[in-house]
Design a protein around this motif. Structure first.
Motif, short mmCIF file in Angstrom:
data_model
loop_
_atom_site.label_atom_id
_atom_site.label_comp_id
_atom_site.label_asym_id
_atom_site.label_seq_id
_atom_site.Cartn_x
_atom_site.Cartn_y
_atom_site.Cartn_z
N VAL A 63 -34.55 -13.66 -34.00
CA VAL A 63 -35.09 -12.35 -33.75
C VAL A 63 -34.12 -11.34 -33.72
O VAL A 63 -34.22 -10.21 -34.39
CB VAL A 63 -36.04 -12.23 -32.45
N SER A 64 -32.92 -11.52 -33.18
CA SER A 64 -32.06 -10.61 -33.04
C SER A 64 -31.18 -10.39 -34.36
O SER A 64 -30.77 -9.31 -34.50
CB SER A 64 -30.97 -11.09 -31.77
N GLU A 65 -31.24 -11.26 -35.03
CA GLU A 65 -30.78 -11.25 -36.41
C GLU A 65 -31.48 -10.39 -37.36
O GLU A 65 -31.02 -9.66 -38.22
CB GLU A 65 -30.04 -12.62 -36.90
N LEU A 66 -32.67 -10.62 -37.22
CA LEU A 66 -33.61 -10.22 -38.32
C LEU A 66 -34.16 -8.90 -37.94
O LEU A 66 -34.36 -7.93 -38.99
CB LEU A 66 -34.89 -11.01 -38.66
N ALA A 67 -34.43 -8.49 -37.03
CA ALA A 67 -34.98 -7.11 -36.40
C ALA A 67 -33.99 -6.04 -36.28
O ALA A 67 -32.78 -6.53 -36.01
CB ALA A 67 -35.70 -7.34 -35.13
N ASP A 68 -34.36 -5.04 -36.42
CA ASP A 68 -33.28 -3.94 -36.27
C ASP A 68 -32.86 -3.73 -34.98
O ASP A 68 -32.02 -3.43 -34.50
CB ASP A 68 -33.72 -2.75 -36.87
N LYS A 69 -33.78 -3.88 -34.00
CA LYS A 69 -33.76 -3.78 -32.53
C LYS A 69 -34.87 -4.69 -31.92
O LYS A 69 -35.94 -5.15 -32.51
CB LYS A 69 -34.36 -2.26 -32.00
N TRP A 70 -34.32 -5.10 -30.49
CA TRP A 70 -35.42 -6.04 -29.89
C TRP A 70 -34.75 -5.86 -28.38
O TRP A 70 -33.94 -5.25 -28.28
CB TRP A 70 -35.16 -7.48 -30.34
N GLY A 71 -35.84 -6.21 -27.51
CA GLY A 71 -35.72 -6.08 -25.94
C GLY A 71 -36.78 -6.48 -25.33
O GLY A 71 -37.64 -7.22 -25.85
N VAL A 72 -36.61 -6.38 -23.97
CA VAL A 72 -37.66 -6.80 -23.08
C VAL A 72 -37.97 -5.58 -22.10
O VAL A 72 -37.09 -4.91 -21.57
CB VAL A 72 -36.79 -8.07 -22.03
N GLY A 73 -39.37 -5.49 -21.95
CA GLY A 73 -39.63 -4.49 -21.04
C GLY A 73 -40.41 -5.12 -19.80
O GLY A 73 -41.16 -6.19 -20.02
N GLU A 74 -40.59 -4.44 -18.78
CA GLU A 74 -41.42 -4.91 -17.45
C GLU A 74 -42.91 -4.57 -17.72
O GLU A 74 -43.05 -3.35 -18.28
CB GLU A 74 -40.62 -4.22 -16.23
N ARG A 75 -43.46 -5.46 -17.23
CA ARG A 75 -44.86 -5.10 -16.87
C ARG A 75 -45.41 -5.78 -15.64
O ARG A 75 -44.70 -6.57 -15.42
CB ARG A 75 -45.86 -5.47 -18.24
N ASP A 76 -46.43 -5.46 -15.08
CA ASP A 76 -47.16 -6.19 -14.10
C ASP A 76 -48.32 -6.89 -13.92
O ASP A 76 -49.36 -6.02 -14.48
CB ASP A 76 -46.99 -5.04 -12.64
N PRO A 77 -48.22 -8.16 -14.16
CA PRO A 77 -47.27 -9.27 -14.24
C PRO A 77 -46.57 -9.30 -15.47
O PRO A 77 -47.19 -9.12 -16.29
CB PRO A 77 -47.99 -10.36 -13.53
N GLY A 78 -45.45 -9.80 -15.41
CA GLY A 78 -44.70 -10.28 -16.71
C GLY A 78 -43.71 -9.38 -17.17
O GLY A 78 -43.09 -8.70 -16.47
N LYS A 79 -43.91 -9.60 -18.45
CA LYS A 79 -42.98 -8.87 -19.49
C LYS A 79 -43.59 -8.55 -20.71
O LYS A 79 -44.39 -9.30 -21.18
CB LYS A 79 -41.67 -9.66 -19.38
#
Length: 135
Positions: free
Chosen positions: A110-126
């Protein structure tokens, strides 16, 4: 008169915690991308949908729960989001992934193919997301 067309609306679908959810999520994404006319990077997007959905099932979805796949226009490209209710923060592995073993390559891809990636918080989880610019 404004001749610009409106961007497509985000599309989403919920999947249960079961193996068939990964190919179903990929098939859903394929249909959405075709409807939106986003063909240039479709293979990369579909591979990342598979990886994020697999990671959600293996690491992020508690028993009895599921995950939400959301596709949204992002400029002239697309944003992929996978929402789950599990804990933890996914990260690209820092070990040598050339070693034998099954795991550890998904987020690297994912980090190689996508232009950006990340993780965001949500309640519950991510929410684990990635973005692809149009070419």
């Amino acid at each position: 008169m404004n001749t610009e067309t409106q961007p497509p609306s985000p599309r989403e679908r919920f999947y249960r915690r079961e193996r068939r959810s990964v190919p179903a999520a990929r098939a859903f994404a394929r249909v959405v991308l075709a409807e939106w006319g986003m063909r240039e990077r479709a293979d990369d997007v579909l591979l990342c949908v598979s990886e994020l959905a697999t990671n959600a099932l293996l690491h992020g979805v508690p028993p009895g729960r599921g995950f939400l796949l959301r596709l949204a226009p992002c400029g002239d490209g697309v944003r992929v989001e996978v929402h789950d209710s599990g804990g933890g923060v996914p990260a690209v592995p820092q070990t040598d992934v050339r070693e034998p073993g099954e795991g550890g390559r998904g987020l690297l891809l994912v980090s190689e193919l996508a232009d950006k990636w990340g993780v965001g918080e949500r309640d519950p989880g991510k929410t684990v997301w990635c973005e692809f610019a149009g070419r």
